[in-house]
Design a protein around this motif. Structure first.
Motif, mmCIF file in Angstrom:
data_model
loop_
_atom_site.group_PDB
_atom_site.id
_atom_site.type_symbol
_atom_site.label_atom_id
_atom_site.label_comp_id
_atom_site.label_asym_id
_atom_site.label_seq_id
_atom_site.Cartn_x
_atom_site.Cartn_y
_atom_site.Cartn_z
ATOM 1 N N ASN A 100 -6.946 10.527 27.572
ATOM 2 C CA ASN A 100 -6.207 11.611 26.930
ATOM 3 C C ASN A 100 -5.379 12.312 27.995
ATOM 4 O O ASN A 100 -5.907 12.711 29.028
ATOM 5 C CB ASN A 100 -7.194 12.603 26.292
ATOM 6 C CG ASN A 100 -6.494 13.616 25.406
ATOM 7 O OD1 ASN A 100 -5.921 13.247 24.382
ATOM 8 N ND2 ASN A 100 -6.538 14.882 25.785
ATOM 9 N N ASP A 118 0.651 13.218 26.933
ATOM 10 C CA ASP A 118 1.411 12.441 25.956
ATOM 11 C C ASP A 118 0.632 12.144 24.680
ATOM 12 O O ASP A 118 1.224 11.811 23.647
ATOM 13 C CB ASP A 118 1.877 11.117 26.571
ATOM 14 C CG ASP A 118 2.908 11.320 27.658
ATOM 15 O OD1 ASP A 118 3.628 12.342 27.611
ATOM 16 O OD2 ASP A 118 2.995 10.474 28.561
ATOM 17 N N GLY A 119 -0.697 12.226 24.748
ATOM 18 C CA GLY A 119 -1.502 11.920 23.577
ATOM 19 C C GLY A 119 -2.820 11.273 23.947
ATOM 20 O O GLY A 119 -3.264 11.313 25.099
ATOM 21 N N PHE A 120 -3.443 10.674 22.935
ATOM 22 C CA PHE A 120 -4.741 10.012 23.097
ATOM 23 C C PHE A 120 -4.513 8.516 22.918
ATOM 24 O O PHE A 120 -3.914 8.084 21.930
ATOM 25 C CB PHE A 120 -5.723 10.533 22.044
ATOM 26 C CG PHE A 120 -7.114 10.000 22.174
ATOM 27 C CD1 PHE A 120 -8.082 10.704 22.862
ATOM 28 C CD2 PHE A 120 -7.470 8.787 21.594
ATOM 29 C CE1 PHE A 120 -9.380 10.219 22.974
ATOM 30 C CE2 PHE A 120 -8.750 8.283 21.706
ATOM 31 C CZ PHE A 120 -9.706 9.009 22.407
ATOM 32 N N GLU A 126 -1.409 4.310 21.085
ATOM 33 C CA GLU A 126 -1.599 5.734 20.797
ATOM 34 C C GLU A 126 -2.320 5.967 19.480
ATOM 35 O O GLU A 126 -2.086 5.284 18.490
ATOM 36 C CB GLU A 126 -0.242 6.439 20.759
ATOM 37 C CG GLU A 126 -0.357 7.945 20.553
ATOM 38 C CD GLU A 126 1.006 8.628 20.504
ATOM 39 O OE1 GLU A 126 1.040 9.876 20.511
ATOM 40 O OE2 GLU A 126 2.023 7.917 20.442
ATOM 41 N N ARG A 127 -3.187 6.966 19.470
ATOM 42 C CA ARG A 127 -3.834 7.400 18.230
ATOM 43 C C ARG A 127 -2.823 8.224 17.430
ATOM 44 O O ARG A 127 -2.290 9.207 17.920
ATOM 45 C CB ARG A 127 -5.074 8.247 18.551
ATOM 46 C CG ARG A 127 -5.854 8.680 17.311
ATOM 47 C CD ARG A 127 -7.083 9.483 17.703
ATOM 48 N NE ARG A 127 -6.735 10.745 18.342
ATOM 49 C CZ ARG A 127 -7.629 11.570 18.888
ATOM 50 N NH1 ARG A 127 -8.913 11.257 18.887
ATOM 51 N NH2 ARG A 127 -7.239 12.699 19.450
ATOM 52 N N ILE A 128 -2.577 7.819 16.186
ATOM 53 C CA ILE A 128 -1.607 8.518 15.353
ATOM 54 C C ILE A 128 -2.267 9.277 14.210
ATOM 55 O O ILE A 128 -1.627 10.117 13.583
ATOM 56 C CB ILE A 128 -0.549 7.552 14.793
ATOM 57 C CG1 ILE A 128 -1.198 6.417 14.008
ATOM 58 C CG2 ILE A 128 0.315 7.002 15.913
ATOM 59 C CD1 ILE A 128 -0.196 5.513 13.310
ATOM 60 N N TYR A 146 1.634 1.617 24.674
ATOM 61 C CA TYR A 146 2.164 2.824 25.295
ATOM 62 C C TYR A 146 2.972 2.466 26.534
ATOM 63 O O TYR A 146 2.468 1.846 27.461
ATOM 64 C CB TYR A 146 0.982 3.721 25.666
ATOM 65 C CG TYR A 146 1.296 4.923 26.535
ATOM 66 C CD1 TYR A 146 2.321 5.811 26.202
ATOM 67 C CD2 TYR A 146 0.540 5.183 27.672
ATOM 68 C CE1 TYR A 146 2.563 6.925 26.986
ATOM 69 C CE2 TYR A 146 0.780 6.286 28.460
ATOM 70 C CZ TYR A 146 1.798 7.156 28.109
ATOM 71 O OH TYR A 146 2.033 8.260 28.897
ATOM 72 N N TYR A 175 8.642 6.438 26.782
ATOM 73 C CA TYR A 175 8.169 7.652 26.111
ATOM 74 C C TYR A 175 8.914 8.876 26.633
ATOM 75 O O TYR A 175 9.406 9.703 25.869
ATOM 76 C CB TYR A 175 6.665 7.793 26.358
ATOM 77 C CG TYR A 175 5.962 8.760 25.454
ATOM 78 C CD1 TYR A 175 6.074 10.128 25.634
ATOM 79 C CD2 TYR A 175 5.155 8.306 24.415
ATOM 80 C CE1 TYR A 175 5.414 11.017 24.813
ATOM 81 C CE2 TYR A 175 4.494 9.176 23.586
ATOM 82 C CZ TYR A 175 4.622 10.535 23.794
ATOM 83 O OH TYR A 175 3.971 11.404 22.972
ATOM 84 N N GLY A 206 9.279 7.712 21.037
ATOM 85 C CA GLY A 206 8.697 8.848 20.339
ATOM 86 C C GLY A 206 9.349 9.188 19.019
ATOM 87 O O GLY A 206 8.905 10.090 18.326
ATOM 88 N N ARG A 216 6.848 7.707 15.875
ATOM 89 C CA ARG A 216 5.488 7.535 16.359
ATOM 90 C C ARG A 216 4.513 7.343 15.200
ATOM 91 O O ARG A 216 3.502 6.702 15.362
ATOM 92 C CB ARG A 216 5.077 8.737 17.209
ATOM 93 C CG ARG A 216 5.832 8.811 18.522
ATOM 94 C CD ARG A 216 5.569 10.095 19.240
ATOM 95 N NE ARG A 216 4.173 10.208 19.641
ATOM 96 C CZ ARG A 216 3.649 11.315 20.156
ATOM 97 N NH1 ARG A 216 4.390 12.387 20.302
ATOM 98 N NH2 ARG A 216 2.387 11.358 20.505
ATOM 99 N N TYR A 217 4.826 7.921 14.051
ATOM 100 C CA TYR A 217 3.937 7.720 12.918
ATOM 101 C C TYR A 217 4.556 6.723 11.953
ATOM 102 O O TYR A 217 5.710 6.834 11.584
ATOM 103 C CB TYR A 217 3.673 9.027 12.171
ATOM 104 C CG TYR A 217 2.738 8.791 11.007
ATOM 105 C CD1 TYR A 217 3.232 8.611 9.725
ATOM 106 C CD2 TYR A 217 1.376 8.681 11.212
ATOM 107 C CE1 TYR A 217 2.381 8.357 8.660
ATOM 108 C CE2 TYR A 217 0.531 8.428 10.161
ATOM 109 C CZ TYR A 217 1.033 8.274 8.895
ATOM 110 O OH TYR A 217 0.178 8.010 7.857
#
Length: 237
Positions: A68, A71-73, A90-92, A105, A110, A117, A120-121
């Motif tokens: 973590n 930038d995220g997890f 990445e966890r979304i 990643y 990024y 980015g 991302r979802y």
């Protein structure tokens, strides 16, 4: 050298039985230990292989299950690579079921803003991964999700709806393939003596039927995949 690195890391690591502070930067190791840090960066070494720079230390990526940072997890997806190469996705979606991107990643893309980015979802798909808590990643597919969602009737309704649509789309794709193959067989059996021959008419009909089944199968497949997303959303409520 490896023993020294492990000894140093042990000084910073906490057991996974402790509550993970997800508002901090940390590594979650395959040994189920947690290493907190002020700064975590994924960077290539001189040979071009990825490594994690954790404050003043460098940690081999094959020891890290999750990390973590700002930038995220991210989760290590090495076991899904045919060549055994380490990559992080990445966890979304975070919840009782965590959903991870299928894309790896790339910290440079990024931060440069060149597309990584922007989307991302995306909707849940069979190319993604998921897990519960800090458990091992699994591929998003009916069998895996059904095992992990068996305790949630509403999610199972969505999953079973997906299974029905998946079976229907397979039947339609099979019918499409059979029709298209039949159209070519009919065309070859009649030769090319006349574009207005009965064989040509039958060929056109079979080809049209095949394309129709293929388009229908794709539509059913897309519609069915939305039920996977609905199942995950329902489970996480």
């Amino acid at each position: 050298m490896k023993k020294l690195l492990l000894s140093v890391m042990a000084c910073y690591a906490l057991t996974a039985s402790a509550q993970v502070q997800e508002n901090q930067n940390f590594l979650y190791l395959y040994s189920d230990s947690i290493v907190y840090a002020k700064k975590i960066q994924l960077r290539p070494d001189f040979a071009g292989y990825w490594q994690l720079r954790v404050d003043s230390r460098r940690v081999p990526v094959d020891q890290v299950k999750f990390f973590n940072n700002q930038d995220g997890f991210f989760a290590n997806t090495r076991k899904f690579s045919l060549l055994g190469e380490t990559a992080f996705s990445e966890r979304i979606v975070a919840g009782k079921i965590n959903l991870f991107q299928e894309r790896s990643y790339d910290p440079y893309a990024y931060h440069s803003g060149h597309g990584y980015g922007e989307n991302r979802y995306s909707r849940a798909s069979l190319s993604m991964y998921y897990n519960k808590g800090f458990g091992d990643l699994k591929k998003v597919k009916y069998k895996n999700l059904a095992e992990d969602m068996a305790d949630h009737p509403e999610s199972m309704k969505f999953l079973n709806a997906y299974k029905k649509s998946a079976n229907l789309s397979k039947i339609m794709y099979t019918a499409a393939g059979a029709s298209i193959i039949g159209s070519f067989a009919t065309l070859l059996s009649g030769g090319t003596s006349s574009m207005k021959s009965p064989n040509m008419a039958v060929t056109s009909i079979l080809m049209g039927v095949g394309v129709g089944f293929a388009v229908g199968g794709f539509a059913v497949q897309v519609s069915g995949t939305r039920n996977i997303e609905n199942a995950i959303d329902s489970y996480n409520r």
